[in-house]
Scaffold this active site. Structure first.
Site, short mmCIF file in Angstrom:
data_model
loop_
_atom_site.label_atom_id
_atom_site.label_comp_id
_atom_site.label_asym_id
_atom_site.label_seq_id
_atom_site.Cartn_x
_atom_site.Cartn_y
_atom_site.Cartn_z
N GLN A 110 0.83 -1.21 0.00
CA GLN A 110 0.00 0.00 0.00
C GLN A 110 0.86 1.26 0.00
O GLN A 110 0.59 2.21 -0.73
CB GLN A 110 -0.93 0.01 1.22
CG GLN A 110 -2.13 -0.90 1.08
CD GLN A 110 -2.99 -0.54 -0.11
OE1 GLN A 110 -3.43 0.59 -0.26
NE2 GLN A 110 -3.21 -1.51 -0.99
N GLU A 142 -4.39 5.04 2.69
CA GLU A 142 -4.28 6.41 2.21
C GLU A 142 -3.05 7.18 2.68
O GLU A 142 -2.54 8.03 1.95
CB GLU A 142 -5.56 7.18 2.59
CG GLU A 142 -6.63 6.88 1.57
CD GLU A 142 -8.04 6.83 2.14
OE1 GLU A 142 -8.87 7.59 1.65
OE2 GLU A 142 -8.31 6.04 3.06
#
Lengths: 757, 336
Positions: free
Chosen positions: A648, A715
């Site tokens: 990620q 994020e």
């Protein structure tokens, strides 16, 4: 039994030690072998194809729409447009659990609000027939003046909404001896997941089933039940695999109710795939932001004031603002702060969250300003940040649940070699190249959503965990199996994870990096319940393999129920106990309470943090700039899967390279139509643009959020990358461009001579 | 995409006969040859190309690379870009061509794309490729040019007209232009060899006509002239990202050195011209001069003297100059 397992700090060698390890994705083989079915892969008997016709003007109205030729073409069943489109309701605008991207029902009127808007939809027996007929629909328009102005100054009025305020920013600004007052701009960016939006809609006369490319099956179900006017229980949404979404697939867009309405009208399953051109107009974008940041500090570098005013674009149809000030009030300590926001309306589609919405463009502005302040102060940018570390969340007065930003900065500086930083522009060389270094901090909100899960232990030796959340490609299937293994000890290959179906217990949307923190505790609870029931049968069932024993005397290891005093193999396999008792399965439900509704959780400010250190290489002769090296130190609580988590962050850093250097949706000023509306012309990072990356997780469990201590990692990795890159660009080239992306033409004419700061 | 028929050509003669049924071999052709399909299929899906008949030439024996007795190299029309880039003869004698090929597209596309298809690549101009924009003289003669006042960052600064500013997108053709390739065509009237400099046309008043091909004309091979032991060559491509992007500016340079002196120079530019852009002006500056930066800069100035900037692409003029200077520096350095 296993009640004493500490999920946040598992003991080595125990099943719980799988939490945090680099487990490969359990759905990987399905994807690499092509077995995994994405939404558009569903093909139903009698299925037909819908292809939209789109507006080619940006503002005006339809004066005539002639579908005669199209309707007569081979295979065409119907051409829907305003006038014959089946009725669609507006999705309930007051609901938070039934959100759509664009609230106007498709083809509701003949006004054109943005270029690309659907004006008709052709349904035909084959995709090719539908496409050919769509090309034969003749639409005439009367245009009206359009506004896609990139100048958002109409948003900077006294009517800006105050999002956060403390002290007096103007007083604080005058109190500072060193100030920065600059405006930063981020462009419109388009989500470009490889899997385009798609839906296969099926109607059986009473019930809808939508195979929908969505990041939230539960939300899609409610919203589509609303729009199509059917009871919730008559709407089912399925999403097994997603070819990524980046936020663009959080909410259903107008193609979904079109396909569903057509399926009901024609009594045929309908497939509608949004093509790449339409991906640039009809399914959201990250809006353009113009952000004025004013910082003031004492000569020693203590911030006296932070002011952050920003505007972003939205459509004429919906007012959706980009929350650029999300991290501003809490990132640094200052007595005076004000964050104000506004939204301006343009002839563009409705914007929608993109990875790290708000914070990512917001931190580009505020962290760029911090870097400029450091230069004016002649202070190391790492030191400036360390100096302004807050004791608590100064916007709420709450303590941070777990904040280690200082350690992110110091660890990153150490790993990167920041002590060799020479702030003089153009002073650092690597062979014939000039190198530049930059740093920025990152922050992203954390939280838990309410969720339900169910775990069953079955007489075939499997453990099944089900939840109505979904895996959007990030590893959700895998970490759920890890938690079940950690709790039950049953081997990973015997654990089945079932997600992405509204028939399952309701789970969270895959957005805001909240799935991990939300679902894991409920799985744990459900698994305990299933195990407790099993051990009860083992001790008091009929027959019971451990008659007279207490549940507490027993353990479950590698699938064996055994006395704690004995070896696992001395016990009985759990499925044998169920088989002998003629019980199909034990199972239990687990629930997580939303952190936004929990009194215990309301005491804390939950955020993840990070720091990125960036090196760029600049070849002045040919204005070539590449990001060569990035060190990212990330504080997201306990990492559940080291491989998926690193993936990620690395993916986000690569996306950040694109944000800083490449990405921008360009519109033709006369028609408001995007001109780089394909993957060749909309430039994102390619493999050779990928820097050498070093990702470090601090791995401090945030047990205020959950017993697992995990926050979420989707994020945070993108936040802060762009301002670190632009700082490095400045140091290498002397070019200070405050509007992204920084492109080759900006670097052709660098500062004429080296100068000291 | 409209319906079309697909015919597999069994012979060159058959392909030519089928091709000759069309009124034009340029934009609007109703018969198209298909090789790798990497451009044509895209444009058919976009409705920019609407052939009624597609003639598959992949079965023709045009996939060889042969060294001729005179030292020239014959490259079959169907040689895949990836194969050509790694061909030992190309690597030895024409590194500029290998570099250009490898800088183009992606590995997957290069595995499909062919020599003749690459020569006939169509422009990436947005207004050409997206039929939602009605004005494009290249696509619809007489409809206007939306790019001149539009988003034209990627468009041309050399060879433009008030009717079209679209760039030719090929890298391979730029290298072949610097190598003075000859294009061998077979058609209704027999065979002919066309110098690559004469093959492409600037847009002028007819941007829909991009080259000299007539209905039925089939490119069968390309010939690269022999090089001398003193020949050196290089290709440099500048763009936003490091891979999979068309050139903002590129330079193919082929030089023969006599000690430090440049005996012969051939310069071609990509990404800036409406066709693969040979700069004889730059060549004249260089020939007979020592290989020094001052002369490279003068040559770069000369190459871009006629350039005309548009709204967003003025930077390409300076970028192309830098590209030429760097490519010449590299090709004339000791290590080259």
């Amino acid at each position: 039994m296993a009640d004493d397992i500490n999920m946040a700090n598992p003991a080595p060698g125990t099943p719980a030690a799988i939490l945090g390890s680099a487990v490969p994705r359990i759905d990987g083989p399905l994807k690499t072998s092509g077995v995994a079915r994405y939404s558009a892969d569903f093909n139903l008997p009698r299925m037909v194809y819908a292809v939209p016709v789109v507006a080619t003007i940006g503002s005006g109205r339809i004066t005539s729409l002639d579908a005669t030729q199209a309707e007569g073409m081979r295979g065409v069943l119907k051409v829907y447009r305003h006038g014959n489109m089946p009725r669609l309701y507006k999705s309930n605008p007051a609901s938070r659990t039934a959100q759509v991207g664009e609230t106007r029902p498709p083809m509701d009127d003949e006004t054109i609000y943005y270029n690309g808007q659907y004006v008709a939809v052709v349904v035909a027996e084959t995709m090719d027939q539908a496409r050919a007929a769509a090309g034969a629909v003749k639409v005439r328009y009367a245009t009206t003046p359009l506004n896609i102005s990139r100048d958002l100054s109409d948003g900077f009025t006294d009517k800006m909404e105050v999002k956060s305020k403390r002290g007096d920013v103007d007083q604080g600004f005058s109190a500072g001896t060193v100030t920065v007052d600059e405006t930063y701009i981020t462009p419109i960016e388009t989500h470009n997941p490889i899997e385009m939006h798609a839906v296969v809609a099926d109607w059986d006369g009473r019930n809808f089933t939508l195979y929908e490319s969505t990041q939230g099956v539960a939300n899609a179900k409610e919203a589509m039940a609303d729009m199509l006017g059917v009871p919730q229980e008559n709407m089912r949404v399925v999403m097994q695999f997603l070819g990524s979404g980046f936020g663009g697939k959080l909410f259903p867009w107008t193609h979904t109710p079109i396909a569903a309405a057509a399926a009901r009208d024609l009594n045929r399953p309908v497939k509608l795939v949004v093509d790449r051109h339409m991906m640039f107009t009809n399914v959201g974008h990250r809006p353009r932001t113009v952000q004025r940041v004013r910082l003031a500090a004492t000569s020693a570098g203590k911030l006296t004031s932070i002011s952050h005013d920003y505007a972003s674009d939205s459509s004429l149809l919906d007012e959706k603002g980009e929350n650029c000030g999300e991290a501003t009030p809490l990132l640094w300590s200052t007595p005076n702060l004000r964050v104000r926001a506004s939204v301006v309306r343009r002839n563009l589609g409705t914007p929608t969250p993109m990875r790290g919405p708000g914070a990512v463009p917001g931190l580009y502005a505020t962290e760029s300003a911090m870097n400029e302040l450091a230069i004016k102060l002649r202070m190391d940018p790492v030191q400036l940040r360390l100096l302004n570390e807050p004791e608590l969340d100064e916007s709420t007065g709450k303590p941070f649940s777990s904040r280690h930003l200082k350690e992110c900065l110091t660890t990153g500086a150490e790993k990167f070699g920041w002590s060799r930083y020479n702030p003089e522009v153009g002073s650092m060389k690597k062979g014939d190249l000039t190198i530049g270094w930059g740093v920025a901090a990152a922050s992203w909100i954390a939280g838990r959503s309410g969720t339900d899960t169910h775990v069953s232990m079955n007489d075939d030796g499997t453990v099944r965990v089900v939840c109505g959340t979904q895996d959007i490609g990030t590893g959700t299937y895998t970490i759920f199996a890890q938690v079940v293994h950690a709790r039950t000890g049953v081997p990973m290959d015997r654990i089945k994870v079932v997600l992405g179906d509204t028939r399952l217990p309701s789970g969270p949307m895959s957005g805001g990096s909240m799935v991990t923190g939300s679902v894991l505790p409920s799985i744990d609870e459900a698994a305990r319940e299933a195990m407790g029931q099993l051990l009860k049968i083992a001790t008091s069932g009929n027959p019971a393999p451990f008659p007279g024993a207490k549940v507490d005397d027993l353990a479950l290891t590698d699938g064996y129920v055994h006395l704690k005093s004995g070896a696992p193999a001395s016990g009985v396999r759990f499925e044998k106990i169920l088989q002998d008792a003629n019980v199909r399965a034990t199972g239990g439900k687990g629930s997580t309470q939303s952190s936004f509704e929990s009194d215990a959780a309301k005491k804390f400010s939950f955020h993840s943090f990070g720091a990125h250190f960036v090196e760029v290489e600049y070849d002045p002769g040919i204005a070539r700039l590449r990001v060569s090296r990035v060190v990212s130190v990330i504080d997201v609580g306990k990492v559940i899967n080291a491989r998926a988590a690193r993936n990620q962050i690395e993916g986000a850093v690569v996306m950040g390279v694109g944000m800083a250097l490449f990405e921008e949706t360009q519109y033709d000023a006369r028609t408001a139509r995007p001109t780089n509306n394909n993957l060749a012309d909309y430039i994102i990072s390619s493999n050779p643009d990928t820097p050498e990356m070093d990702v470090v997780f601090l791995d401090y469990p945030d047990t205020n959020l959950s017993s697992f201590g995990a926050r979420g990692v989707g994020e945070i990795g993108l936040a802060g990358v762009a301002p670190a890159i632009t700082a490095a660009i400045y140091q290498a080239t002397g070019v200070r461009k405050r509007e992204l992306p920084v492109r080759i033409e900006d670097l052709l004419h660098p500062a004429p001579a080296l100068h000291s700061i | 995409m409209i319906d079309f028929s697909l015919t597999r050509a069994g012979s060159t003669e058959q392909a030519i006969r089928l091709g000759a049924n069309a009124k034009t071999a340029q934009q609007g052709a109703l018969v198209r040859f298909i090789a790798g399909g990497t451009t044509l299929v895209d444009l058919m899906k976009l409705d920019v190309e609407q052939p009624r008949q597609v003639v598959d030439i992949n079965g023709l024996a045009l996939a060889d690379v042969v060294r001729n007795p005179d030292g020239s190299l014959r490259i079959g029309a169907l040689v895949r870009n990836a194969d050509l880039a790694h061909n030992p003869e190309v690597l030895r004698s024409y590194p500029v061509l290998s570099l250009a090929l490898l800088s183009g597209a992606s590995g997957q596309l290069r595995n499909m794309a062919t020599t003749s298809g690459n020569l006939l690549q169509r422009t990436r101009c947005t207004y050409f490729r997206d039929t939602a924009f009605p004005a494009c003289n290249k696509r619809e003669p007489g409809s206007g040019c939306a790019a001149i006042e539009g988003n034209n960052r990627i468009n041309a600064v050399l060879g433009t007209s008030e009717h079209c500013i679209a760039t030719h997108p090929s890298d391979m053709a730029v290298a072949m232009t610097a190598l003075e390739a000859r294009i061998h065509v077979v058609g209704l009237k027999g065979e002919r060899d066309i110098a690559i400099a004469d093959f492409y046309r600037v847009p002028g008043t007819t941007p829909n006509i991009e080259n000299v091909l007539e209905p039925g004309d089939l490119i069968t091979y390309v010939t690269l002239p022999a090089t001398t032991p003193a020949t050196r060559s290089h290709y440099l491509k500048l763009r936003d990202r490091a891979s999979y992007e068309f050139a903002l500016a590129s330079a193919a340079v082929v030089v023969e050195l006599d000690g430090k002196r440049i005996r012969k120079a051939r310069i071609a530019l990509g990404g800036v011209g409406t066709k693969p852009w040979r700069s004889e002006e730059a060549e004249r500056v260089l020939e007979g001069k020592p290989a020094e930066e001052a002369h490279f800069k003068t040559a770069a100035e000369a190459a871009m003297r006629a350039a005309k900037p548009y709204r967003e692409n003025g930077f390409k003029i300076e970028l192309a100059r830098r590209c030429i200077v760097r490519a010449l520096t590299t090709v004339t350095s000791e290590q080259a």
